[in-house]
Design an enzyme around this catalytic site. Structure first.
Site, PDB file in Angstrom:
ATOM      1  CB  VAL A  37      -0.934   0.015   1.228  1.00  0.00           C
ATOM      2  CG1 VAL A  37      -1.794   1.275   1.226  1.00  0.00           C
ATOM      3  CG2 VAL A  37      -1.804  -1.232   1.247  1.00  0.00           C
TER       4      VAL A  37
ATOM      5  CG  ASP B  76      -3.568  -4.751  17.815  1.00  0.00           C
ATOM      6  OD1 ASP B  76      -3.892  -3.863  18.643  1.00  0.00           O
ATOM      7  OD2 ASP B  76      -2.400  -4.907  17.427  1.00  0.00           O
TER       8      ASP B  76
END
Length: 511
Positions: A210, A253
């Site tokens: 990304v 998380d």
């Protein structure tokens, strides 16, 4: 942690020497194409009066440097010899730093690759079938590199897991199981897992690369987001998490650092499934089957964004725990800080359980009242208060995004209410039956955090167990009082007798 003696044979206790270097400093090229150490970068941990220095071990021998470059397959020997002749004609001595800088300028090497070769770590630039281009970052899970497969020109991200994970048999089994589950996910708001393997005793996971930065760094660099942008980022993350939840995967998380924002403003959820691998939520028995054990002292998640039930027992984490963490993330995007501060780990963790839910409108008056109220629901201390699915989160935030900022005064800080509390006595922390029926707080006032849902069989069983438990303790108390009554009577009689004289007083005689 598993004892050292139980480590899997052949797995390292530390990163092998020929692994990709993790501590390369920044290197730049000057006008003469010389690869130089850049001492202007951030060097956290150095004393204020100390200046960074390049690593002591360098390959300055031109022959050794050329052999490393050609041997790694990064540059063909003919191209290297041609470049060397151009830069150092005749008998002019070869300067390795200048030769390396020229190859970086021409795109033959990345600065990271050139620095690694100069440090004698060229072999570490290959992980399995992948060629390391650059280091992206590091964390508790290990190191992340930008890599490329020889058969494709696309950049990928490779996470090399730490040796402490790679040498644990249970962690290895969890890693393979979680990666297998995550690899089946395909969604524009999820970082795709493409491949996994093992190289020199270390596990690695290959993901799509990304081109952007995580939301934590974005806020640190640019400050808090606008309301519209923050809501849009959270909605995108919720869409990716909905896909994961539909497949039975809970993230555990969620935090700004695990949400990546690319250059097209697309948010992608990172590290799906890896929290269980890193923290050892499950244990494996001798036959390798799953058990319901939780490793003692382990907390799965990041304390600033962790739900009360997840901190109490990691096994209680479910999709609604991700919703809570997403609410904490919304608070960070709009304010630049986590919902509950504190000087210690325990103080911050207890804040999620005991302290009032903060108000977004106390920090920013441009937050619409409906958004503030929906944020309060997302951060309900009881899971029964929160939205029950990511579909509810997406729909609720969409309605909030359409609302206009209110001119009402900022809401006063939320105060804890009996109907919204984390109840360790109940797995679900269900709201009490005496809760008011309204599911919407009064506009302009602190949140009531009341969200009632239809009772089902599971809720009735939980409430029945709690009622039976209360009746049991009442019976014990009554029996204890009845048993104490004879003792109290005997004690009272004994004290009365002790006050009477041993001999009778003589009567006075008349004169």
């Amino acid at each position: 942690m598993r004892p050292a003696g139980s480590a899997r044979p052949g797995r390292p206790d530390k990163v092998p020497e020929d692994s990709p270097p993790a501590d390369l400093a920044d290197y730049t090229c000057d006008a003469s194409e010389t690869l130089l150490y850049d001492s202007s970068g951030e060097d956290a941990g150095l004393p204020p009066d100390a200046s960074p220095s390049p690593p002591a071990a360098f390959l300055d021998d031109p022959r050794q440097f050329a052999e490393s470059v050609v041997g790694s397959g990064l540059v063909e020997e003919s191209r290297l010899l041609e470049l060397r002749a151009q830069l150092f004609p005749g008998d002019e001595p070869v300067v390795v730093s200048r030769l390396a800088g020229a190859m970086v300028r021409r795109g033959w090497l990345t600065p990271y690759q050139a620095a690694a070769i100069r440090q004698g770590k060229a072999r570490g630039l290959a992980i399995g079938d992948y060629l390391v281009l650059d280091k992206i970052g590091a964390g508790g899970m290990g190191l992340v590199f930008r890599v490329r497969h020889p058969g494709t020109e696309a950049d990928l991200a490779l996470k090399l897991l730490s040796p402490s994970i790679s040498r644990d048999r249970a962690a290895v089994a969890r890693f393979r199981r979680e990666v297998s589950a995550v690899a089946r996910l395909s969604h524009p708001n999820i970082v795709a897992a493409l491949d996994s393997g093992e190289a020199r005793g270390l596990l690695y996971l290959v993901m799509e690369y990304v081109d952007g930065k995580d939301l934590a760094r974005h806020v640190r660099d640019h400050g808090p987001m606008s309301v519209r942008q923050a809501v849009d980022c959270v909605i995108q993350a919720a869409r990716g998490l909905k896909e994961a939840h539909d497949r039975g995967i809970t993230h555990r998380d969620i935090k700004p650092a695990n949400l990546l924002l690319d250059r097209s403003n697309v948010v992608k959820v990172l590290d799906l499934g890896l929290a269980r691998v890193n923290q050892g939520l499950e244990a494996m028995d001798a036959e390798g089957s799953d058990t319901d054990l939780t490793v003692s002292g382990v907390i799965v998640g990041t304390v600033d964004y962790m739900s009360p039930e997840q901190a109490f027992d990691p096994r209680l984490a479910d999709p609604r725990s991700d919703i809570y963490s997403l609410g904490c993330t919304l608070h960070y995007l709009l304010t630049g800080r986590a919902p509950y501060g504190g000087k210690s780990f325990m103080e911050r963790m207890l804040g999620h359980r005991e302290r009032p839910i903060p108000s977004l409108r106390n920090a920013r008056d441009d937050v619409p009242v409906p958004l503030n109220e929906f944020f309060w629901r997302m951060m309900g201390k009881s899971v029964g208060v929160r939205p029950q699915s990511m579909v509810e989160v997406i729909d609720g935030l969409k309605r909030c995004a359409e609302a206009k900022p209110s001119h009402l005064p900022p809401s006063r800080p939320a105060s804890p209410h009996a109907e919204d509390r984390f109840d360790p006595d109940s797995v679900y922390g269900l709201a009490d039956q005496s809760v008011a029926e309204s599911a919407h707080p009064v506009v302009g006032e602190g949140p009531t955090n009341v969200y009632t849902r239809p009772r089902n069989a599971s809720d009735s069983r939980v409430q029945g167990r709690r009622a039976r438990r209360r009746g049991h303790w009442r019976r014990i108390l009554i029996l204890a009082i009845l048993a104490a009554i004879p003792l109290l009577v005997r004690l009272f009689a004994t004290r009365r007798r002790s006050r009477q004289p041993n001999e009778p007083r003589p009567r006075p005689q008349g004169r």
